[in-house]
Design an enzyme around this catalytic site. Structure first.
Site, short mmCIF file in Angstrom:
data_model
loop_
_atom_site.label_atom_id
_atom_site.label_comp_id
_atom_site.label_asym_id
_atom_site.label_seq_id
_atom_site.Cartn_x
_atom_site.Cartn_y
_atom_site.Cartn_z
N ARG A 168 -22.95 2.55 4.90
CA ARG A 168 -22.89 1.10 5.14
C ARG A 168 -23.37 0.78 6.57
O ARG A 168 -24.12 -0.17 6.79
CB ARG A 168 -21.46 0.59 4.96
CG ARG A 168 -20.98 0.53 3.53
CD ARG A 168 -19.54 0.05 3.48
NE ARG A 168 -19.01 0.01 2.13
CZ ARG A 168 -17.76 0.30 1.81
NH1 ARG A 168 -16.90 0.64 2.75
NH2 ARG A 168 -17.34 0.23 0.56
N ARG A 181 0.84 -1.20 0.00
CA ARG A 181 0.00 0.00 0.00
C ARG A 181 0.88 1.25 0.00
O ARG A 181 0.56 2.24 -0.66
CB ARG A 181 -0.89 -0.05 1.24
CG ARG A 181 -1.86 1.12 1.42
CD ARG A 181 -2.77 0.78 2.58
NE ARG A 181 -3.70 1.84 2.88
CZ ARG A 181 -3.55 2.72 3.86
NH1 ARG A 181 -2.46 2.65 4.62
NH2 ARG A 181 -4.46 3.64 4.10
N ASP A 234 -18.74 4.83 4.59
CA ASP A 234 -18.75 3.94 5.76
C ASP A 234 -20.00 4.18 6.60
O ASP A 234 -20.60 3.24 7.13
CB ASP A 234 -17.51 4.18 6.62
CG ASP A 234 -16.22 4.00 5.84
OD1 ASP A 234 -15.84 2.86 5.61
OD2 ASP A 234 -15.63 5.03 5.46
N HIS A 249 -11.01 6.55 6.80
CA HIS A 249 -11.80 5.77 5.83
C HIS A 249 -10.98 4.52 5.55
O HIS A 249 -10.25 4.42 4.59
CB HIS A 249 -12.02 6.58 4.54
CG HIS A 249 -12.68 5.78 3.45
ND1 HIS A 249 -13.84 5.06 3.64
CD2 HIS A 249 -12.33 5.58 2.15
CE1 HIS A 249 -14.17 4.47 2.51
NE2 HIS A 249 -13.27 4.76 1.59
#
Length: 360
Positions: free
Chosen positions: A197, A134, A194, A221
């Site tokens: 959700r 990442r 988020d 996030h």
């Protein structure tokens, strides 16, 4: 004649009644204002021209939603691969009659983005080669942004920048520094997705419409996001008041499993598709729609939150914000439990470490 005189008396009395001491319909300032922290440089603006930077899956999906919702009549699709941007723009333009005659223009060098009111950044690098970490992808994205952002800011100095590029919080910090942009005009959709959700998962359990569930996810996030269970309510009923050990302690109803589902929702989609695009596109479009509307919207979006909710450093993360034309006008300081406050500060530390690794 008597009726006419009576009407005149009523007309003359109404303004006086509204202005009388103690009779005003609105108080000068509510004590609730203490929870709303204004961003000093904020100024309201309008949204006629939008540029989407990046013609990949996410950028194209955002362009599609903006056009379908009639949020702009002047859309620029910008990509370093001009032929790709040209093909996507042409595909939309050929159906312009179905899109309220919107004008969709391709761009490869940024020139056509001049005087944009909103610039949406989706461009970035994916993990590839031997180093698929990442961090490696993040540093490649930074190089892309270092080249693109100064040009975009110069061409559209008054634009609001919405950062979608991953990891969104850290990339927003980078864009603010690279572009020397004020935090109210450079933010990420952050935990807005988020939050949606979170509300959907709660609504599914309770068998109520998601729109009737109120609550927020804050912080990163990503993996360290913080669902704020203490603020969740349905029809004015705080879930914490009626459910024993809600998402903590013994948690007999196992509400805590939702925490993991919130942070891994995107991974579940990407595992099969290889990417996510529609949910984030709808999230971004919802924010732009709020900016186009009259009074805006409160959403958990991310910008530099130093000085808010106990955060001492310059860290980009999400808190509930009032988003309107011109960007973020206010940030709301949620009342958090000690556990939630600790998790928020831990999330801030995760992001601070990532920001420091950029060496900006």
């Amino acid at each position: 004649m008597a009726l006419r005189q009576q009407i005149l008396k009523m007309v003359n009395f109404l303004p006086t009644m509204g202005n009388s001491k103690g009779m005003s319909s609105k108080p000068d300032k509510s004590s609730f204002a203490k929870s709303m922290k204004p961003l000093k440089e904020f100024k309201r603006s309008r949204i006629p021209k939008i540029s989407v930077v990046g013609a990949g899956q996410v950028g194209t999906a955002i362009s599609c939603m903006l056009l379908l919702r009639n949020l702009t009549k002047n859309l620029v699709i910008l990509d370093i691969n001009y032929e790709l941007a040209k093909a996507e723009a042409l595909d939309f333009q050929q159906a312009s009659a179905f899109l309220n005659d919107a004008r969709v223009v391709p761009c490869g060098d940024g020139a056509n983005s001049k005087n944009s009111d909103v610039v949406i950044l989706t461009a970035g690098a994916r993990p590839s080669g031997k180093d698929r970490s990442r961090l490696a992808a993040m540093k490649k994205t930074i190089e892309i942004l270092k080249e693109a952002v100064p040009k975009l800011v110069k061409l559209s100095p008054n634009a609001t920048f919405i950062v979608i590029s991953n990891p969104a919080d850290v990339m927003t910090y980078a864009v603010q520094r690279i572009g020397k942009l004020p935090k109210h005009r450079c933010f990420t959709t952050g935990c807005h997705l988020d939050t949606v959700r979170f509300r959907n998962l709660i609504a599914d359990r309770l068998r109520v419409p998601p729109s009737q569930v109120h609550g927020y996810v804050i912080g990163e996030h990503g993996a360290s996001a913080v669902p704020v269970w203490s603020s969740v309510s349905i029809a004015g009923i705080r879930l914490n008041d009626v459910v024993k050990s809600l998402a903590c302690g013994d948690d007999p109803e196992n509400w805590a499993e939702i925490n993991g589902q919130v942070t891994t929702g995107g991974l579940a989609v990407a595992k099969t598709k290889g990417y996510t695009n529609w949910a984030v596109a709808l999230t971004c479009t919802d924010i732009v729609q709020a900016m186009c509307g009259g009074k805006g919207k409160v959403a958990s979006v991310g910008t530099d939150m130093q000085g808010l909710n106990g955060i001492k450093d310059h860290v980009v993360l999400s808190l509930p914000c009032l988003v309107t034309a011109g960007g973020i006008s206010h940030v709301f300081e949620l009342p958090l439990t000690d556990v939630e406050q600790g998790k928020l500060l831990a999330s801030a530390n995760v992001l601070l470490e990532a920001q420091c690794s950029l060496n900006l």
